[in-house]
Design a protein around this motif. Structure first.
Motif, mmCIF file in Angstrom:
data_model
loop_
_atom_site.group_PDB
_atom_site.id
_atom_site.type_symbol
_atom_site.label_atom_id
_atom_site.label_comp_id
_atom_site.label_asym_id
_atom_site.label_seq_id
_atom_site.Cartn_x
_atom_site.Cartn_y
_atom_site.Cartn_z
ATOM 1 N N ILE A 39 -43.807 -4.404 40.330
ATOM 2 C CA ILE A 39 -44.665 -3.264 40.206
ATOM 3 C C ILE A 39 -45.924 -3.728 41.089
ATOM 4 N N VAL A 40 -46.342 -4.520 41.578
ATOM 5 C CA VAL A 40 -47.264 -5.043 42.522
ATOM 6 C C VAL A 40 -46.608 -4.886 44.157
ATOM 7 N N GLY A 41 -45.157 -4.560 44.082
ATOM 8 C CA GLY A 41 -44.549 -4.099 45.239
ATOM 9 C C GLY A 41 -43.670 -5.144 45.903
ATOM 10 N N LEU A 42 -43.448 -6.272 45.070
ATOM 11 C CA LEU A 42 -42.790 -7.484 45.761
ATOM 12 C C LEU A 42 -41.341 -7.616 45.051
ATOM 13 N N ASN A 43 -40.133 -7.844 46.042
ATOM 14 C CA ASN A 43 -38.970 -8.502 45.661
ATOM 15 C C ASN A 43 -39.022 -9.856 45.401
ATOM 16 N N PRO A 44 -38.196 -10.552 44.732
ATOM 17 C CA PRO A 44 -38.228 -11.962 44.408
ATOM 18 C C PRO A 44 -38.437 -12.740 45.991
ATOM 19 N N GLU A 45 -37.766 -12.393 47.072
ATOM 20 C CA GLU A 45 -37.887 -13.020 48.027
ATOM 21 C C GLU A 45 -39.145 -12.698 48.975
ATOM 22 N N ASP A 46 -39.852 -11.945 48.463
ATOM 23 C CA ASP A 46 -41.099 -11.530 49.164
ATOM 24 C C ASP A 46 -42.182 -12.411 48.814
ATOM 25 N N LEU A 47 -42.198 -13.264 47.786
ATOM 26 C CA LEU A 47 -43.124 -14.088 47.403
ATOM 27 C C LEU A 47 -43.275 -15.167 48.405
ATOM 28 N N SER A 48 -44.658 -15.988 48.436
ATOM 29 C CA SER A 48 -44.551 -17.044 49.346
ATOM 30 C C SER A 48 -43.589 -18.104 49.165
ATOM 31 N N LEU A 49 -42.952 -18.849 50.014
ATOM 32 C CA LEU A 49 -42.166 -19.787 49.671
ATOM 33 C C LEU A 49 -42.649 -20.783 48.683
ATOM 34 N N PRO A 50 -43.946 -21.397 48.888
ATOM 35 C CA PRO A 50 -44.671 -22.316 47.897
ATOM 36 C C PRO A 50 -44.369 -21.655 46.487
ATOM 37 N N ALA A 51 -44.955 -20.328 46.255
ATOM 38 C CA ALA A 51 -44.969 -19.854 44.987
ATOM 39 C C ALA A 51 -43.383 -19.894 44.481
ATOM 40 N N GLN A 52 -42.403 -19.430 45.138
ATOM 41 C CA GLN A 52 -41.079 -19.312 44.735
ATOM 42 C C GLN A 52 -40.842 -20.809 44.359
ATOM 43 N N LYS A 53 -41.054 -21.643 44.979
ATOM 44 C CA LYS A 53 -40.574 -23.131 44.634
ATOM 45 C C LYS A 53 -41.320 -23.659 43.332
ATOM 46 N N ILE A 54 -42.566 -23.200 43.405
ATOM 47 C CA ILE A 54 -43.358 -23.792 41.861
ATOM 48 C C ILE A 54 -42.904 -23.103 40.806
ATOM 49 N N ARG A 55 -42.574 -21.696 40.944
ATOM 50 C CA ARG A 55 -41.649 -21.087 39.793
ATOM 51 C C ARG A 55 -40.507 -21.549 39.448
ATOM 52 N N LYS A 56 -39.570 -22.082 40.530
ATOM 53 C CA LYS A 56 -38.215 -22.590 40.300
ATOM 54 C C LYS A 56 -38.531 -23.887 39.516
ATOM 55 N N LEU A 57 -39.611 -24.843 39.999
ATOM 56 C CA LEU A 57 -39.905 -26.102 39.374
ATOM 57 C C LEU A 57 -40.137 -25.916 37.829
ATOM 58 N N LEU A 58 -40.857 -24.932 37.587
ATOM 59 C CA LEU A 58 -41.440 -24.655 36.218
ATOM 60 C C LEU A 58 -40.129 -24.394 35.599
ATOM 61 N N HIS A 59 -39.149 -23.520 36.170
ATOM 62 C CA HIS A 59 -37.888 -22.830 35.423
ATOM 63 C C HIS A 59 -36.951 -24.027 35.197
ATOM 64 N N TYR A 60 -36.741 -25.006 36.223
ATOM 65 C CA TYR A 60 -35.830 -26.326 35.955
ATOM 66 C C TYR A 60 -36.369 -27.213 35.057
ATOM 67 N N GLY A 61 -37.594 -27.065 35.055
ATOM 68 C CA GLY A 61 -38.161 -28.176 33.834
ATOM 69 C C GLY A 61 -38.046 -27.458 32.383
ATOM 70 N N GLN A 62 -38.252 -26.273 32.343
ATOM 71 C CA GLN A 62 -37.945 -25.437 31.281
ATOM 72 C C GLN A 62 -36.738 -25.695 30.528
ATOM 73 N N ILE A 63 -35.512 -25.547 31.691
ATOM 74 C CA ILE A 63 -34.208 -25.586 31.288
ATOM 75 C C ILE A 63 -33.662 -27.091 30.995
ATOM 76 N N PHE A 64 -34.359 -27.915 31.481
ATOM 77 C CA PHE A 64 -34.047 -29.271 31.281
ATOM 78 C C PHE A 64 -34.447 -29.938 29.892
ATOM 79 N N GLN A 65 -35.668 -29.186 29.475
ATOM 80 C CA GLN A 65 -36.176 -29.868 28.186
ATOM 81 C C GLN A 65 -35.573 -29.156 27.111
ATOM 82 N N SER A 66 -35.296 -27.886 27.417
ATOM 83 C CA SER A 66 -34.462 -26.966 26.354
ATOM 84 C C SER A 66 -32.994 -27.369 26.040
ATOM 85 N N HIS A 67 -32.466 -27.810 27.136
ATOM 86 C CA HIS A 67 -31.018 -28.520 26.703
ATOM 87 C C HIS A 67 -31.055 -29.762 26.433
ATOM 88 N N ALA A 68 -32.076 -30.538 26.647
ATOM 89 C CA ALA A 68 -32.214 -32.056 26.050
ATOM 90 C C ALA A 68 -32.599 -31.736 24.490
#
Lengths: 482, 147
Positions: free
Chosen positions: A79-108
């Protein structure tokens, strides 16, 4: 006709109910897995400004709020005009880190707290032992590792999002909080909590446990609640590998034939319909071109391992090859293999977290971007339990006018009903007496999907297990409570 | 090794501030913070989690603060909390007694634990504590701070 009711189903997230109808001779007539609570997030979010969506929708759930937060954030990015690959690389990586942490704890949480009692104690042990306290007493070292693995994932979430439950990380076009070197090092040096390297080692250990378990219990694990189905998941846009944050949608049938060929996630509406049944608040998604009967798919770890070409991290890829060999290289339709697949994903998440934590660019200040405003956004990610779809439309005053959520457990609605039917037909059918062990097997089949019924609808209040037995005239003749 | 904790004791405020008086546990911690209470570490919880067993194993004293629907003449009470392996069959309810049991079983830790129950009256999906519950909370707070 007799009616068996399991209400609520236990050791799952949220409130569900199973009904099995028997005739006078205890022959199964039909069975249903109902979702009996109603929530209505899609409606009440209308009228709110779009930037509130990632914060509001994560309140769907106390177990996987991060998944809803990120799926909504991906939609709002558009909605603010950005596809996933348009985000800054640090922002993409931080979101992914959050996502992997979430899946890791949920699966555990799911494996150690909810599923392992069934595997470690079997169906016939008394319910007061068949739980995580029983695991703690009989298998304390396993329980301690489970606790610390879940805690590790939660600490990752806390670092990125500020708190373990309902934190906030994503903002339109990026993330709002920088990660400091001190915060990052906490996970690497092993001084205050077991390090990410320890998480990888423990993930390997628990996979070895499940492999040995399968080798000793192959008959029931191969047969129990096994049925043909489609499988759906995101895959990497270039390689077709397992992808949990952003990819194309791929589906296969029970034999491995492609039924949805790497289509862009934003096109999901072209391919999916949602069916309804009067006995459940949960919808039944299916692929349009295959129809309601044949177009339904499993989602989650088993489906993801089935649909992907490989896994990008070496240790998890090795385990995927072992896993695939166990089904002769064919598509795996054996429900109980979901636990094994889930543990492979735990290892993958640990490997990915290590890669991201050791990447200094996650410490960057380059956190947000802006593009040209749009009126629609679609965010699709792989949540712990499967493919999660958030879709929003907004008006010129930035208010949300339409919201469509297809959560992972909704995709698994039809598969879970098949699982219940399998147990009803193969375990309960024509038996002179229905035992607690038999009823628990219904729950074991559902539990393999790790359903999050809170996400799918709602859950409030106390949830004792109650099983009611009705005679063929519909009169209540027995009630069991745990 | 896990980090040494800052204090000898920890207070858990348990509840949901979106359900009126169910938020008493959290509000109690807010009040302690506002008065500069720094004898114990403070933790907010919607509900207790299994991993809290690991956390409390590192403390000598634990206090669980929660709202109560029971009839309590004084508006609040404290009681000693003892380990129990009683366990509900969902992940949605974990009693302080079970947390103590897990701490003892897994970590051989036996912290002294108490429960502080504060009487509440209203439990709808709204923010805000009822006036009567607020009076009870202040009594409990005075009791703790003067204890």
């Amino acid at each position: 006709m007799k009616k068996l009711v399991i209400d609520p189903v236990t050791r799952v997230e949220g409130h569900g109910k199973v009904t099995i109808n028997l005739d006078e001779n205890n022959k199964v007539k039909d069975s249903f897995f109902h979702i009996v609570e109603f929530r209505g997030f899609e409606r009440f979010i209308q009228g709110h400004p779009y930037w509130e969506a990632p914060v509001l929708v994560q309140r769907l759930c106390g177990i996987c709020p991060v998944s809803h937060h990120l799926a909504a954030a991906k939609a709002i990015d558009q909605i603010v005009g950005l596809n996933p690959e348009d985000l800054s690389l640090p922002a993409q990586k931080i979101r992914k880190l959050l996502h992997y942490g979430q899946i890791f704890q949920s699966h555990a949480l799911h494996f150690f707290y909810l599923a392992s009692p069934d595997l470690l104690f079997g169906f016939d042990v008394a319910p007061n032992k068949r739980n995580v306290v029983g695991v703690a007493i009989e298998f304390p070292e396993l329980a301690k590792k489970g606790i610390l693995m879940r805690k590790f994932g939660q600490e990752i979430i806390k670092m990125v999002a500020g708190k373990r439950i309902h934190g906030i990380s994503a903002t339109p076009g990026g993330v709002h909080k920088k990660i400091s070197a001190k915060e990052r090092d906490y996970f690497l040096n092993g001084e205050e909590i077991p390090s990410i390297d320890t998480m990888i080692e423990w993930s390997k250990e628990i996979i070895n446990f499940i492999k040995v378990y399968h080798s000793k219990n192959s008959k029931w694990l191969d047969e129990f609640a096994t049925y043909d189905s489609g499988h759906l998941g995101l895959v990497d846009k270039k390689t077709g590998f397992l992808e949990l944050y952003d990819g194309n949608l791929r589906a296969i049938d029970a034999l491995g034939n492609i039924t949805l060929d790497d289509v862009p996630a934003d096109d999901y509406q072209k391919y999916f319909y949602e069916g309804v049944e009067k006995w459940s608040y949960l919808k039944f998604p299916y692929l349009k071109h295959l129809g309601r009967e044949k177009g339904w798919n499993r989602v989650g770890p088993l489906a993801r391992i089935n649909v992907c070409n490989g896994i990008s991290t070496p240790l998890a890829e090795f385990e995927r090859l072992v896993f695939t060999a166990a089904s002769g290289g064919k598509t795996n339709n054996m429900t109980m293999y979901s636990h094994w697949a889930r543990l492979i994903e735990i290892l993958h998440c640990a490997e990915m977290m290590k890669e991201l934590l050791e990447d200094d660019s996650i410490l960057s200040n380059d956190l947000t971007r802006r593009g040209e405003r749009r009126n629609e956004g679609i965010g699709i990610i792989e949540a712990p339990r499967g493919t999660l779809i958030h879709h929003y439309e907004v008006d010129e005053k930035d208010r949300i006018t339409r919201c469509n959520l297809i959560v992972s457990t909704t995709h698994n609605n039809e598969p879970m009903n098949h699982a219940v039917r399998w147990v009803a037909n193969n375990v309960i059918n024509n038996k002179p007496e229905v035992t607690e062990s038999m009823l628990n097997q219904v729950e074991v089949a559902i539990r393999a999907y790790d359903p999050c019924l809170s996400c799918a609808t709602h859950a409030l209040g106390q949830m004792p297990l109650e099983i009611s037995l009705f005679n063929h005239q519909g009169n209540l003749i027995d009630v069991k409570r745990s | 090794m896990l980090k040494e904790v800052k204090h000898k004791g920890i207070v858990f405020g348990i509840g949901n501030t979106g359900r009126q008086d169910d938020g008493l546990g959290w509000l109690f911690l807010d009040h302690l913070k506002s008065k500069g209470f720094n004898k114990y570490d403070l933790e907010y919880r919607y509900q207790l989690q299994i991993e809290d067993a690991e956390l409390i194993s590192r403390y000598q004293n634990v206090l669980f603060v929660d709202a109560s629907k029971d009839e309590i003449e004084e508006g609040f009470y404290t009681k000693i909390c003892r380990p129990s392996e009683k366990y509900s069959f969902t992940t949605h309810e974990l009693m302080p007694e079970t947390i103590l049991f897990l701490a003892q079983t897994l970590y051989h830790a036996k912290p002294e634990a108490k429960i502080l129950a504060i009487k509440g009256y209203q439990w709808e999906l709204k923010n805000g504590i009822s006036k009567k519950a607020m009076i009870n909370m202040k009594k409990a707070e005075d009791f703790l701070l003067n204890d």
